[in-house]
Design a protein around this motif. Structure first.
Motif, PDB file in Angstrom:
ATOM      1  N   ASP A  99       0.855  -1.146  -0.156  1.00  0.00           N
ATOM      2  CA  ASP A  99       0.081  -0.050   0.210  1.00  0.00           C
ATOM      3  C   ASP A  99       0.891   1.198  -0.163  1.00  0.00           C
ATOM      4  N   SER A 100       0.230   2.015   0.231  1.00  0.00           N
ATOM      5  CA  SER A 100       1.086   3.984   0.046  1.00  0.00           C
ATOM      6  C   SER A 100       1.042   4.070   0.878  1.00  0.00           C
ATOM      7  N   LYS A 101       1.587   5.579   1.201  1.00  0.00           N
ATOM      8  CA  LYS A 101       1.070   6.057   2.818  1.00  0.00           C
ATOM      9  C   LYS A 101       0.244   7.362   2.500  1.00  0.00           C
ATOM     10  N   PRO A 102       0.310   7.570   3.131  1.00  0.00           N
ATOM     11  CA  PRO A 102      -1.070   8.765   2.945  1.00  0.00           C
ATOM     12  C   PRO A 102      -0.926  10.566   2.945  1.00  0.00           C
ATOM     13  N   ASP A 103       0.501  10.369   3.221  1.00  0.00           N
ATOM     14  CA  ASP A 103       0.824  11.962   3.111  1.00  0.00           C
ATOM     15  C   ASP A 103       1.611  11.810   2.180  1.00  0.00           C
ATOM     16  N   THR A 104       2.973  10.804   1.670  1.00  0.00           N
ATOM     17  CA  THR A 104       3.865  11.308   0.147  1.00  0.00           C
ATOM     18  C   THR A 104       3.124  10.102  -0.769  1.00  0.00           C
ATOM     19  N   TRP A 105       2.184   9.842  -0.937  1.00  0.00           N
ATOM     20  CA  TRP A 105       2.170   8.559  -1.726  1.00  0.00           C
ATOM     21  C   TRP A 105       2.738   7.743  -2.564  1.00  0.00           C
ATOM     22  N   ASN A 106       3.789   8.190  -1.895  1.00  0.00           N
ATOM     23  CA  ASN A 106       4.472   5.843  -1.618  1.00  0.00           C
ATOM     24  C   ASN A 106       4.645   5.064  -1.437  1.00  0.00           C
ATOM     25  N   MET A 107       5.546   4.534  -1.802  1.00  0.00           N
ATOM     26  CA  MET A 107       5.042   2.287  -1.364  1.00  0.00           C
ATOM     27  C   MET A 107       5.461   3.145   0.350  1.00  0.00           C
ATOM     28  N   ASP A 108       4.295   1.850   0.880  1.00  0.00           N
ATOM     29  CA  ASP A 108       4.984   2.009   2.290  1.00  0.00           C
ATOM     30  C   ASP A 108       6.014   1.148   2.423  1.00  0.00           C
ATOM     31  N   VAL A 109       6.553   1.873   2.453  1.00  0.00           N
ATOM     32  CA  VAL A 109       8.504   0.571   3.749  1.00  0.00           C
ATOM     33  C   VAL A 109       8.411   0.124   4.512  1.00  0.00           C
ATOM     34  N   GLY A 110       7.149   0.521   5.539  1.00  0.00           N
ATOM     35  CA  GLY A 110       6.852  -0.473   6.622  1.00  0.00           C
ATOM     36  C   GLY A 110       6.045  -1.669   6.471  1.00  0.00           C
ATOM     37  N   GLN A 111       5.425  -1.661   5.081  1.00  0.00           N
ATOM     38  CA  GLN A 111       4.921  -3.639   4.828  1.00  0.00           C
ATOM     39  C   GLN A 111       5.716  -4.224   4.397  1.00  0.00           C
ATOM     40  N   ILE A 112       7.175  -3.899   3.224  1.00  0.00           N
ATOM     41  CA  ILE A 112       7.113  -4.506   2.800  1.00  0.00           C
ATOM     42  C   ILE A 112       7.989  -6.065   2.951  1.00  0.00           C
ATOM     43  N   GLU A 113       8.472  -5.990   5.066  1.00  0.00           N
ATOM     44  CA  GLU A 113       9.269  -6.809   5.137  1.00  0.00           C
ATOM     45  C   GLU A 113       7.957  -8.262   4.949  1.00  0.00           C
ATOM     46  N   ALA A 114       6.904  -7.807   5.692  1.00  0.00           N
ATOM     47  CA  ALA A 114       6.003  -8.654   5.908  1.00  0.00           C
ATOM     48  C   ALA A 114       5.834 -10.092   4.539  1.00  0.00           C
ATOM     49  N   LYS A 115       6.450  -8.893   3.160  1.00  0.00           N
ATOM     50  CA  LYS A 115       5.273  -8.958   1.537  1.00  0.00           C
ATOM     51  C   LYS A 115       6.930 -10.502   1.867  1.00  0.00           C
ATOM     52  N   ILE A 116       7.843 -10.415   2.630  1.00  0.00           N
ATOM     53  CA  ILE A 116       9.278 -10.865   2.133  1.00  0.00           C
ATOM     54  C   ILE A 116       9.006 -12.631   1.696  1.00  0.00           C
ATOM     55  N   THR A 117       9.054 -14.061   0.710  1.00  0.00           N
ATOM     56  CA  THR A 117       9.213 -14.753   1.309  1.00  0.00           C
ATOM     57  C   THR A 117      10.468 -15.153   0.657  1.00  0.00           C
ATOM     58  N   MET A 135      14.105   5.695   0.574  1.00  0.00           N
ATOM     59  CA  MET A 135      15.445   4.133   0.745  1.00  0.00           C
ATOM     60  C   MET A 135      15.918   3.761   1.585  1.00  0.00           C
ATOM     61  N   ASP A 136      16.115   4.360   2.670  1.00  0.00           N
ATOM     62  CA  ASP A 136      17.388   3.918   3.829  1.00  0.00           C
ATOM     63  C   ASP A 136      16.675   2.756   4.259  1.00  0.00           C
ATOM     64  N   LYS A 137      15.361   2.062   4.404  1.00  0.00           N
ATOM     65  CA  LYS A 137      14.918   1.174   4.610  1.00  0.00           C
ATOM     66  C   LYS A 137      15.048  -0.019   3.525  1.00  0.00           C
ATOM     67  N   ILE A 138      14.834  -0.114   2.418  1.00  0.00           N
ATOM     68  CA  ILE A 138      14.682  -0.570   1.114  1.00  0.00           C
ATOM     69  C   ILE A 138      16.286  -1.043   0.779  1.00  0.00           C
ATOM     70  N   LEU A 139      17.725   0.452   0.820  1.00  0.00           N
ATOM     71  CA  LEU A 139      18.645  -0.337   1.185  1.00  0.00           C
ATOM     72  C   LEU A 139      18.851  -1.811   2.108  1.00  0.00           C
ATOM     73  N   GLU A 140      18.013  -1.474   3.161  1.00  0.00           N
ATOM     74  CA  GLU A 140      18.384  -1.805   4.223  1.00  0.00           C
ATOM     75  C   GLU A 140      17.799  -3.610   4.454  1.00  0.00           C
ATOM     76  N   LEU A 141      17.251  -3.452   3.992  1.00  0.00           N
ATOM     77  CA  LEU A 141      16.316  -5.275   3.908  1.00  0.00           C
ATOM     78  C   LEU A 141      16.465  -5.621   2.408  1.00  0.00           C
ATOM     79  N   ALA A 142      17.314  -5.276   1.378  1.00  0.00           N
ATOM     80  CA  ALA A 142      17.734  -5.551  -0.072  1.00  0.00           C
ATOM     81  C   ALA A 142      18.978  -6.517   0.595  1.00  0.00           C
ATOM     82  N   GLU A 143      19.714  -5.406   1.461  1.00  0.00           N
ATOM     83  CA  GLU A 143      20.977  -6.597   2.556  1.00  0.00           C
ATOM     84  C   GLU A 143      20.397  -7.416   3.007  1.00  0.00           C
ATOM     85  N   LYS A 144      19.715  -7.489   3.778  1.00  0.00           N
ATOM     86  CA  LYS A 144      18.967  -8.539   5.142  1.00  0.00           C
ATOM     87  C   LYS A 144      18.777  -9.165   3.952  1.00  0.00           C
ATOM     88  N   TYR A 145      17.820  -8.751   2.659  1.00  0.00           N
ATOM     89  CA  TYR A 145      17.412 -10.519   2.703  1.00  0.00           C
ATOM     90  C   TYR A 145      17.707 -10.640   0.918  1.00  0.00           C
TER      91      TYR A 145
END
Ligand SMILES: *Cc1c(COP(=O)(O)O)cnc(C)c1O
Length: 375
Positions: A99-117, A135-145
């Protein structure tokens, strides 16, 4: 008539196009193509630029070039244009939405990790309407997974996230040069990367995968997605003025913010700044409190010959994907609301201050006086 977009062609466009005609270099083999690739890659602090026919083509190639295993999952926003999702499908990959964030209209990065399989192989980031994804959160997840990052910066030329260029974050990143983008080549796109192998794959994929040495023998299918010298000539001229274009976009955005201040509690205006970026206002978007109100405002603008456009329609609500059995019963309430209540108003580079005032007045009067009754 005030169109929703008008480009700005105020530099060396004519001169360079004339040069193409005078030298008879009009195809993709002409010298402006390499020059544009080099200058645009440099501008984004990337090693390689691969110019292509349009931004959607850039996505098709970028996704294919990564050679992700068939059926791999790629996480992306539901609120975006069709092109990123289409490029995944064309390469037999599965889009997984957030989903998106209501203020920036960008993807809600907080919802990504739960979708990783186990099948997740990449995140396809799309910066939306003027502010970057966090992007910080995206970079962190990309590294971790151990995930690849595909970055769609089609609306973000020159925008920065914490001082670093959008388009410099992906393993592979793309831009569009459609006439409503910050710089245009009429139709056009660019892939940028620092990886030499990926760059070579992209060059091959854009050129039908002709084989070196045995031109008409093919090991793989590609596309003819080449950019012409005429397009690149425009690109080189536009790039000379990119800082001016970005500044003008921000001036347009700020002017609307000022002129619409009396309605800012009644309709959602774009967020001017976040702690990582200042809005670049690719479009000037508004989110009404209901779809009826949105449609009423669009109608009132249209009566005054003011062009508008509704926001993107969510991927999980696309008939074409429903028919493929994708995203069954999925729901993303923030994005659904944006799709139904959002629209954008004239804010192209060619707009005048007077036109901005006219648009702001029509909106303000309509919003303050309206009694929306929809039958
Ligand atoms: C414009 C755009 C594209 C597609 O670019 P085209 O050149 O029109 O194919 C892709 N992604 C996003 C986010 C865009 O805004």
């Amino acid at each position: 008539m005030i169109p929703v977009n008008t480009p700005l062609l105020s530099g060396n466009e004519g001169k360079y196009l004339q040069e193409c005609i005078d030298t008879q270099w009009i195809s993709s083999e002409g010298p402006f193509v390499k020059r544009f690739e080099k200058e645009f890659a440099d501008y984004n602090n990337r090693k390689y630029g691969i110019a292509v026919a349009n931004g959607s083509a850039a996505l098709d190639i970028a996704v294919r070039a990564l050679d992700l295993p068939k059926g791999s999952e790629v996480i992306m926003p539901t609120f975006t244009i069709i092109s990123p999702a289409a490029s995944l499908i064309y390469s037999n990959l599965k889009p997984v939405l957030v989903d998106s964030k209501p203020d920036t209209w960008n993807m809600d990065v907080g919802q990504i990790e739960a979708k990783i399989t186990d099948k997740t192989k990449a995140i396809l980031v799309v910066h939306i309407y003027g502010l970057p994804v966090e992007m910080d959160k995206i970079l962190e997840l990309a590294e971790k997974y151990n995930l690849k990052i595909i970055e769609d910066a089609a609306e973000m030329h020159g925008q920065e996230y914490n001082g670093k260029k959008c388009g410099s974050f992906g393993d592979i990143s793309i831009f569009s040069f459609y006439p409503n983008k910050h710089i245009t080549t009429g139709e056009g796109g660019m892939i940028v990367t620092d990886n030499e192998n990926l760059a070579e794959r992209c060059q091959s994929l854009r050129n039908l995968c002709f084989k070196k040495g045995q031109r008409y023998v093919h090991e793989e299918l590609g596309w003819n997605y080449r950019m012409t010298n005429l397009q690149a000539a425009l690109g080189v001229a536009q790039l000379e003025n990119i800082e001016k274009h970005i500044e003008k976009k921000r001036i347009i955005g700020r002017l609307y913010n000022e002129k619409l201040v009396s309605v800012k509690d009644k309709i959602q205006l774009p967020l001017a700044t976040t702690d990582y970026s200042e809005n670049i206002y690719w479009v000037y978007g508004l989110v009404a409190s209901s779809s009826e109100e949105r449609d009423h405002l669009i109608m009132k603008c249209s009566e005054q010959k003011i062009g508008t456009r509704t926001f993107f329609w969510c991927m999980h609500e696309q008939p074409v994907f429903k028919k493929m059995g994708l995203f069954v019963k999925e729901s993303y309430p923030v994005a659904e609301n944006l799709a139904r209540c959002g629209f954008y108003i004239p804010a192209g580079l060619g707009i005048s201050k007077k036109e901005i005032e006219v648009v702001a007045n029509v909106l303000t009067e309509t919003i303050l006086n309206q009694n929306i009754k929809v039958s």
